[in-house]
Design a protein around this motif. Structure first.
Motif, PDB file in Angstrom:
ATOM      1  N   MET A 186      28.181  26.567  37.801  1.00 53.73           N
ATOM      2  CA  MET A 186      29.435  26.609  36.630  1.00 53.73           C
ATOM      3  C   MET A 186      30.709  26.796  37.331  1.00 53.73           C
ATOM      4  N   THR A 187      31.610  25.795  37.393  1.00 53.29           N
ATOM      5  CA  THR A 187      32.892  26.024  38.247  1.00 53.29           C
ATOM      6  C   THR A 187      33.894  25.814  37.147  1.00 53.29           C
ATOM      7  N   MET A 188      35.123  26.240  37.538  1.00 52.04           N
ATOM      8  CA  MET A 188      36.500  25.830  36.988  1.00 52.04           C
ATOM      9  C   MET A 188      37.307  25.432  38.042  1.00 52.04           C
ATOM     10  N   THR A 189      38.724  25.104  37.621  1.00 57.33           N
ATOM     11  CA  THR A 189      39.692  24.688  38.693  1.00 57.33           C
ATOM     12  C   THR A 189      40.679  25.730  38.651  1.00 57.33           C
ATOM     13  N   VAL A 190      41.134  26.331  39.693  1.00 56.30           N
ATOM     14  CA  VAL A 190      42.195  27.431  39.779  1.00 56.30           C
ATOM     15  C   VAL A 190      42.974  26.684  40.766  1.00 56.30           C
ATOM     16  N   ASN A 191      44.322  26.743  40.173  1.00 57.52           N
ATOM     17  CA  ASN A 191      45.514  26.172  41.049  1.00 57.52           C
ATOM     18  C   ASN A 191      45.078  24.794  41.881  1.00 57.52           C
ATOM     19  N   GLY A 192      44.316  24.085  41.275  1.00 60.36           N
ATOM     20  CA  GLY A 192      43.778  22.629  41.888  1.00 60.36           C
ATOM     21  C   GLY A 192      42.643  22.955  42.652  1.00 60.36           C
ATOM     22  N   SER A 193      41.946  23.958  42.839  1.00 62.86           N
ATOM     23  CA  SER A 193      40.730  24.067  43.860  1.00 62.86           C
ATOM     24  C   SER A 193      39.579  24.416  42.786  1.00 62.86           C
ATOM     25  N   PRO A 194      38.404  24.059  43.281  1.00 61.49           N
ATOM     26  CA  PRO A 194      37.085  24.224  42.351  1.00 61.49           C
ATOM     27  C   PRO A 194      36.868  25.525  42.856  1.00 61.49           C
ATOM     28  N   VAL A 195      36.431  26.379  41.912  1.00 64.33           N
ATOM     29  CA  VAL A 195      35.998  27.777  41.942  1.00 64.33           C
ATOM     30  C   VAL A 195      34.610  28.023  41.280  1.00 64.33           C
ATOM     31  N   SER A 196      33.862  28.693  41.866  1.00 55.89           N
ATOM     32  CA  SER A 196      32.447  29.008  41.014  1.00 55.89           C
ATOM     33  C   SER A 196      32.756  30.065  40.169  1.00 55.89           C
ATOM     34  N   LEU A 197      32.130  29.985  38.956  1.00 55.56           N
ATOM     35  CA  LEU A 197      32.535  31.307  38.011  1.00 55.56           C
ATOM     36  C   LEU A 197      31.506  32.472  38.607  1.00 55.56           C
ATOM     37  N   PRO A 198      31.682  33.538  38.238  1.00 55.46           N
ATOM     38  CA  PRO A 198      31.073  34.792  38.522  1.00 55.46           C
ATOM     39  C   PRO A 198      29.577  34.776  37.794  1.00 55.46           C
ATOM     40  N   HIS A 199      28.554  35.189  38.489  1.00 60.83           N
ATOM     41  CA  HIS A 199      27.220  35.304  37.867  1.00 60.83           C
ATOM     42  C   HIS A 199      27.215  36.340  36.622  1.00 60.83           C
ATOM     43  N   ASP A 200      28.205  37.470  37.019  1.00 59.25           N
ATOM     44  CA  ASP A 200      28.466  38.603  35.812  1.00 59.25           C
ATOM     45  C   ASP A 200      29.206  37.948  34.568  1.00 59.25           C
ATOM     46  N   ALA A 201      28.830  37.821  33.353  1.00 57.96           N
ATOM     47  CA  ALA A 201      29.486  37.172  32.308  1.00 57.96           C
ATOM     48  C   ALA A 201      30.606  38.235  31.735  1.00 57.96           C
ATOM     49  N   ARG A 202      30.641  39.490  32.351  1.00 57.33           N
ATOM     50  CA  ARG A 202      31.473  40.514  31.975  1.00 57.33           C
ATOM     51  C   ARG A 202      32.673  40.405  32.478  1.00 57.33           C
ATOM     52  N   VAL A 203      33.077  39.674  33.819  1.00 59.07           N
ATOM     53  CA  VAL A 203      34.137  39.602  34.368  1.00 59.07           C
ATOM     54  C   VAL A 203      35.367  38.963  33.529  1.00 59.07           C
ATOM     55  N   SER A 204      36.398  39.563  33.528  1.00 61.13           N
ATOM     56  CA  SER A 204      37.659  38.919  32.904  1.00 61.13           C
ATOM     57  C   SER A 204      38.154  37.858  33.940  1.00 61.13           C
ATOM     58  N   LEU A 205      38.797  37.032  33.226  1.00 63.51           N
ATOM     59  CA  LEU A 205      39.349  36.054  33.917  1.00 63.51           C
ATOM     60  C   LEU A 205      40.713  36.709  34.800  1.00 63.51           C
ATOM     61  N   LEU A 206      41.130  37.687  34.445  1.00 67.43           N
ATOM     62  CA  LEU A 206      42.196  38.562  35.142  1.00 67.43           C
ATOM     63  C   LEU A 206      41.427  39.094  36.529  1.00 67.43           C
ATOM     64  N   ASP A 207      40.247  39.679  36.386  1.00 67.93           N
ATOM     65  CA  ASP A 207      39.588  40.224  37.587  1.00 67.93           C
ATOM     66  C   ASP A 207      39.005  39.167  38.513  1.00 67.93           C
ATOM     67  N   LEU A 208      38.800  38.004  37.813  1.00 70.09           N
ATOM     68  CA  LEU A 208      38.230  37.035  38.779  1.00 70.09           C
ATOM     69  C   LEU A 208      39.646  36.513  39.724  1.00 70.09           C
ATOM     70  N   VAL A 209      40.603  36.243  38.998  1.00 67.61           N
ATOM     71  CA  VAL A 209      41.910  35.750  39.902  1.00 67.61           C
ATOM     72  C   VAL A 209      42.301  36.874  40.770  1.00 67.61           C
ATOM     73  N   ARG A 210      42.176  37.993  40.476  1.00 62.77           N
ATOM     74  CA  ARG A 210      42.904  38.943  41.496  1.00 62.77           C
ATOM     75  C   ARG A 210      41.865  39.642  42.316  1.00 62.77           C
ATOM     76  N   GLU A 211      40.604  40.006  42.050  1.00 60.93           N
ATOM     77  CA  GLU A 211      39.603  40.590  42.663  1.00 60.93           C
ATOM     78  C   GLU A 211      38.609  39.817  43.361  1.00 60.93           C
ATOM     79  N   HIS A 212      38.537  38.504  43.224  1.00 60.05           N
ATOM     80  CA  HIS A 212      37.472  37.533  43.522  1.00 60.05           C
ATOM     81  C   HIS A 212      38.000  36.309  44.329  1.00 60.05           C
ATOM     82  N   LEU A 213      39.212  35.919  43.849  1.00 57.11           N
ATOM     83  CA  LEU A 213      40.154  34.842  44.306  1.00 57.11           C
ATOM     84  C   LEU A 213      40.981  35.710  45.404  1.00 57.11           C
ATOM     85  N   HIS A 214      41.503  36.733  45.156  1.00 62.27           N
ATOM     86  CA  HIS A 214      42.701  37.293  45.787  1.00 62.27           C
ATOM     87  C   HIS A 214      43.780  36.722  45.762  1.00 62.27           C
TER      88      HIS A 214
END
Length: 174
Positions: free
Chosen positions: A1-29
């Motif tokens: 499962m992927t999405m695109t963030v700022n033009g780049s493909p990104v894998s979605l987290p395995h934990d379905a509870r991760v907010s989009l905000l936390d994905l962007v800030r904590e996982h994608l830095h």
């Protein structure tokens, strides 16, 4: 499962509870998107999903499989500012800058809403094919984005300049 963030493909987290905000800030830095109230009340976490503004603190990352997310880092670059970023600088539309990324993303999404003819609470003629971006209309549409420093007048001045110049906020960089 992927999405695109700022033009780049990104894998979605395995934990379905991760907010989009936390994905962007904590996982994608990508620190531009801010965590303000973490309850959807301040707008500091606003990002664009397929060009529409959303509060990333209230959304789960897995909801956006296959979709395109644009954060402030995808809107412009230091050498090529988005017209709205330049207008914020020119009109002193920020002070501490904490809310600025959410304000800019929200304004881009808001301008697209006006372009599509989506009315707001203060739109006078709901059947009109074109909505005039008056100061009252802009203030109402941006009311979900708070600025605790009080630079709302500069923010509205910046948005009004760009919308009235019909630079009507080109699609963000992907």
């Amino acid at each position: 499962m992927t999405m695109t963030v700022n033009g780049s493909p990104v894998s979605l987290p395995h934990d379905a509870r991760v907010s989009l905000l936390d994905l962007v800030r904590e996982h994608l830095h990508l620190p531009g998107t801010k965590k303000g109230c973490n309850q959807g009340a301040c707008g500091a976490c606003t990002v664009l999903v397929d060009g529409e503004r959303i509060l990333s603190c209230l959304a789960l990352a897995v909801q956006f499989e296959g979709r395109s997310v644009t954060t402030i880092e995808g809107v412009g670059t230091p050498g090529a500012l988005h017209p709205l970023q330049a207008a914020f600088i020119e009109h002193d539309g920020f002070q501490c800058g904490y809310c600025t990324p959410g304000q800019i993303c929200s304004a881009i999404g808001m301008a697209q809403e006006i372009r599509r003819g989506v009315p707001s609470h203060v739109t006078a003629d709901l059947a009109a094919p074109d909505i005039a971006p008056t100061r009252d209309e802009l203030r109402e549409r941006m009311s979900g984005n708070l600025c605790r420093c009080g630079t709302h007048n500069g923010i509205i001045d910046a948005i009004a300049e760009i919308v009235s110049a019909d630079v009507l906020l080109p699609e963000p960089a992907q």
